[in-house]
Design a protein around this motif. Structure first.
Motif, short mmCIF file in Angstrom:
data_model
loop_
_atom_site.label_atom_id
_atom_site.label_comp_id
_atom_site.label_asym_id
_atom_site.label_seq_id
_atom_site.Cartn_x
_atom_site.Cartn_y
_atom_site.Cartn_z
N ALA A 80 83.48 82.07 14.14
CA ALA A 80 82.40 82.06 13.17
C ALA A 80 82.09 80.64 12.71
O ALA A 80 80.95 80.32 12.39
N PRO A 83 82.49 86.01 14.90
CA PRO A 83 81.12 85.76 14.44
C PRO A 83 80.39 87.10 14.23
O PRO A 83 80.75 88.11 14.82
N GLU A 84 79.35 87.07 13.36
CA GLU A 84 78.58 88.27 13.10
C GLU A 84 77.65 88.58 14.27
O GLU A 84 77.11 87.68 14.91
#
Length: 975
Positions: free
Chosen positions: A697, A721-722
């Protein structure tokens, strides 16, 4: 008078030579004890006298102490000793020999003159003093001249060679002996020394100090003196003869008077042709020599082993060998034997004897001579050789007879054997003329040989003539075997219109060329036919020559040439590489060339034109038409991508497998050796490679944890990470690859949580963890991020309060005593704690305001040398991106100049200043770099830090004026 006592004992006399012969007698001695009281002064008197004294000499005196009215005398008569009756004086009356009687013991009697029963005894001992009167003499060996029977072996050193036994009856220095070799000790070969003395027996030892060489001296005559050490020494002399025994230590030496000998090849067997001699300085069998041949020239020679006489053992033939070489050696009869180190080489040159007849060569001699031969034409040349040499090999020729032709028609050159005709032959009958030719050598007794020469006189014969000198044709490679080949301008044909009979009959044959076995020619007609299958791919042109000749005894002929070109037929299928691999990147656009298929076809021209087409394809596990995603050029075999393949959100690679078929556009022709199998196939494995690079992220995580953090505590770090709707994130796998000292931290593969696994080390203030993110894809992909963990020391409230109080005291000029007096200890602690909170809040707000006011960092520009120097500007500290780092040799140069250590990871690197201010300089950096000098306090470090500060530099300044001043609060700067 007191009673007497008796002593009785036996005395035995025994024969030394025979112990069985002896006799024994008993002796009785009665000891009468005097009844008076006469006493000598001593019970034992000791006197000395020198030996060899002539006349009477006083020795000493014995006396009775208690009366003077006594008469002295000896109890027994002692030759040479007398006692004065009145005085008791003892005298010698004759000389004594100490070597015979070294000590005299006798009793002296004293009697009263008035009382015969009154008497006394005493003992006198006279030691004879030595005089050097005995000359030392040799007991062993005996005699004035002694010869050592066993002799001495040469080349031997012996410490105990010869023992000498000497006797000297004297004592003291008179009996000590000095041995000396006074003569005959050549080269100091021998030495003599005293080794032992037992009373008057002295032992001397002759040793061999240096090895003797018998060939230099075979007899040593040593003169040895034996001298005592008296004041006036006495000496005796002995002569010792030592013969040196030979050792086989010399090689024989072989010689000859003549090393090169000339032999007649007619020399009889067993003739003495040479001799050798040899010498050997050794003696006896060591010097006895025998001779041997180690090379007898294949048995042609022999040698008498005793005399060295060399004789012939075989017949000598110069024609077999004109030179013979023998090698002779000499060997002695010692054990072990020795040979001459250098052998004797004798060379025999063989003189020629005329014992060989001339021999004709290149037989038989037969020649055809047409009647139109001109006068003095060379008919034939005969040649004879002679194995002899020089004049014995000189050969001359002569014609001694002829038959079948007129006399004198032919002559011969007597030196070279050339036969010529003396006139024209038109009037001569056809047929064979037989000439008898004799070859004779030039020996003193010449030898000769006769040979027949046949000359066939014939009518004139003319060669056939071809209609053309060159014939050619082109035929396909599938031309039938056995079929004729019609050449241009026509089939080969030759004519002979000038001759008749057998001179005019013509036959044909293939003479030479490449692959002449592919074709045949009719010997009567000259028509050419194919004999073997053709293959243009192996051979595309055949060239050969043909000959036409008549059938006369001496045929005439003519030659022509044939060229046959082989044309191609489509008898080979196209060939493709069985397997192709291609990688198509995700960001490739439509029309991207996936593969260019190269086809091999051994044919040529239009027979190699091919057609390409897709077969089936499989996308992952799903079968689809390749045309959905790819185009193919059906004539060039170039495969490109279509729009449907492009996917910008692809996060994993796709494997596409498809088959491409290629075939000839022309029909396949089957030949005898055709390899055609129809269309060719290739399997193409296309990997549509995702350009997605896994990542965390964040690139860098900064956090602090207390040094007493509990095991199992999770760090406030979110690695995954999103995802978004357009590009979903794949399943990532995270792992710690570097910086995990003693595996203090752990990472859960399932949850991606980072937690403390072990107690933090007190001596580690910072952990720099390298995290790798990987994705399960066909192509391995790895991303990297970093977690920088500062370990904060745990400080108690009391210590913090005291620290702040000290600062407040300094700044506000408040007395600690007054403060305690006003508010008390408890109140002071509460106030200080409140002040600490207020100060921290104010500092934090100022820091935020400062950062918001700083301008953004612009990319540096390369300093321009042509501009004039501007006034120095104080650089500002701004938040911005990291400057580019030098790489390779530039990186190494920076390290050396700054004296720093460099810690490197895959995606981020930083420098740490170990001590004090450092100077940073490198002319080989990227254009963005100029000379920068960081002024830091000793002990400060440079590395990664949250909200790092980067100086904004005026790059228009000259390099020497560029400087950076770090604010006091900046202790970490990202490089």
């Amino acid at each position: 008078m007191e009673p007497s006592s008796t002593i009785a004992f036996d005395i035995t006399a025994r024969n030394v030579g025979d112990a069985s012969m002896f006799d024994t007698s008993r002796v009785h001695i009665t000891i009468e004890r005097p009844s008076t009281n006469l006493n000598f002064d001593k019970t034992l008197y000791e006197f000395t006298v020198t030996e060899n004294l002539e006349g009477q000499h006083y020795i000493g005196s014995v006396q009775v102490s208690n009366t003077s009215d006594v008469i002295y005398g000896l109890t027994f008569d002692i030759p040479g000793i007398s006692v004065d009756n009145e005085t008791g004086n003892i005298y010698t009356s004759s000389p004594f020999d100490r070597e015979l009687t070294p000590v005299l013991r006798f009793n002296v009697l004293a009697r009263s003159e008035h009382n015969v029963e009154a008497f006394a005894f005493t003992t006198a001992m006279v030691k004879i003093e030595d005089v050097n009167d005995v000359t030392p003499y040799l007991k062993d060996p005996i005699g004035p001249v002694f010869t050592v029977v066993d002799g001495l072996r040469e080349n031997v050193v012996n410490d105990s060679f010869l023992r000498i036994h000497v006797y000297d009856g004297d004592e003291g220095n008179n009996g000590k002996i000095l041995f000396t070799i006074i003569d005959g000790n050549y080269n100091d070969t021998f030495d003599i020394r005293h080794v032992e003395q037992n009373d008057n027996d002295i032992i001397g030892m002759i040793s061999v100090n240096a090895s003797a060489d018998r060939e230099e001296r075979d007899l040593f005559t040593l003169i040895v003196t034996v001298e005592d050490m008296g004041s006036v020494s006495l000496t005796s002399t002995i002569t010792i003869e030592i013969r040196i025994i030979d050792e086989n230590d010399n090689d024989p030496h072989i010689t000859t008077e003549t090393e090169i000998v000339t032999l007649q090849e007619t020399v009889p067997i067993l003739t003495e042709v040479a001799f050798v001699k040899a010498s050997d300085p050794d003696a006896g069998v060591n010097g006895d020599i025998i001779f041997k041949l180690i090379d007898d020239a294949d048995g042609h020679f022999s040698i008498d082993e005793n005399t060295g006489s060399i004789r012939t053992a075989k017949s000598i033939d110069r024609e077999a060998a004109d030179q013979h070489i023998i090698i002779a050696i000499a060997e002695d009869k010692g054990v072990p034997s020795r040979q001459s180190p250098t052998p004797q080489i004798i060379t025999f040159d063989v003189e020629d004897y005329n014992d060989n007849e001339p021999q004709f060569v290149n037989l038989p001699y037969f020649v055809v001579l047409p009647k139109n031969a001109t006068t003095h034409s060379v008919v034939i040349q005969v040649h004879a050789t002679d194995e002899d040499v020089d004049r014995n090999a000189d050969v001359t020729y002569e014609i001694i007879g002829s038959g079948g032709c007129s006399y004198g028609l032919f002559v011969i050159d007597q030196s070279d054997g050339t036969i010529r005709n003396t006139r024209r032959l038109y009037n001569e009958p056809t047929g064979v003329c037989r000439l008898s030719v004799r070859a004779t050598d030039n020996g003193i007794i010449p030898l000769s040989k006769v040979e027949q020469v046949e000359v066939n006189i014939t009518e004139v014969n003319n060669p056939p003539e071809f209609e053309s000198n060159l014939y050619w044709q082109s035929i396909p490679e599938n031309h039938p075997v056995g079929a004729t080949v019609k050449t241009e301008p026509n089939n080969p044909k030759a004519h002979d219109n000038l001759d008749e009979g057998e001179n005019a009959v013509i036959v044909y044959e293939i003479l030479s060329g490449n692959n002449t076995d592919l074709f045949t020619i009719d010997s009567n007609t000259g028509i050419i036919s194919l004999a073997e299958p053709l293959d243009r791919e192996t051979l595309d042109v055949v060239r050969f020559s043909i000959v036409a000749r008549d059938v006369s005894p001496v045929p005439k002929s003519n030659t022509a040439y044939v060229i046959i070109n082989i044309t191609d037929v489509n008898d080979n299928s196209p060939e493709l590489q069985l397997f192709h691999e291609a990688i198509v990147p995700q960001n490739s656009r439509p029309g991207y060339i996936v593969a260019e298929l190269n086809v091999r076809d051994d044919d040529i021209g239009e027979n190699t034109d091919c057609f390409f087409a897709f077969g089936r394809a499989r996308f992952g596990r799903e079968e689809k038409s390749p045309l959905t995603y790819f185009d193919i050029d059906d004539t060039k075999g170039i495969i490109t991508t279509k729009d449907a393949l492009y996917d910008q959100n692809l996060t994993s690679s796709i494997s596409i497998e498809m088959i491409v078929v290629v075939s000839n556009q022309q029909p396949i022709v089957q030949t005898h050796i055709s390899t055609s199998t129809g269309p060719a196939y290739t399997w193409i494995d296309v990997l549509f490679a995702s350009q997605y690079i896994p990542s965390c992220a964040k690139d860098v995580y900064f956090l602090s944890i207390p040094e007493d953090a509990n095991i199992g505590m999770k760090l406030n770090v979110t690695l995954k990470p999103e995802s978004n709707n357009s590009r979903p994130q794949p399943d990532l796998i995270f792992s710690i690859t570097e910086g995990n000292v003693d595996n203090t931290f752990g990472l859960d593969i399932e949850t991606s949580d980072v937690s403390i696994r072990k107690e933090l080390k007190l001596d580690v203030q910072q952990y720099n963890l390298t995290i790798e993110a990987t994705v399960d894809d066909i192509l391995p992909k790895i991303g990297t991020c970093f977690i920088i963990i500062e370990v904060e020391p745990v400080t108690t409230t009391a210590s913090m309060t005291t620290n702040i109080a000290e600062h407040l005291t300094t700044d506000k000029q408040i007395s600690e005593t007054g403060l305690v007096t006003i508010i008390g200890t408890a109140t002071l602690s509460a106030v200080l704690f409140l002040v600490l909170i207020i100060v921290s809040t104010i500092c934090y707000g100022k820091n935020v305001m400062l950062r918001n006011q700083l301008p953004k960092h612009n990319a540096p520009k390369k300093a321009k040398k042509e501009k004039k120097a501007k006034p120095h500007k104080t650089p500002k500290w701004v938040k911005g991106r990291p400057l580019p780092r030098p790489e390779g040799e530039a990186e190494k140069e920076v390290d050396e100049k700054m004296g720093i250590t460099r810690e490197t990871s895959k995606r981020s690197r930083y420098l740490r200043y170990m001590d004090g201010p450092k100077h940073l300089s490198s002319s080989s950096w990227d254009a963005d770099y100029n000379e920068v000098e960081d002024y830091l306090e000793p002990g400060q470090t440079v590395g990664l830090m949250p909200d790092y500060l980067i100086p904004e530099i005026d790059y228009d300044l000259p390099k020497e004026e560029i400087a950076v001043e770090a604010p006091q609060s900046a202790t970490h700067i990202y490089i």
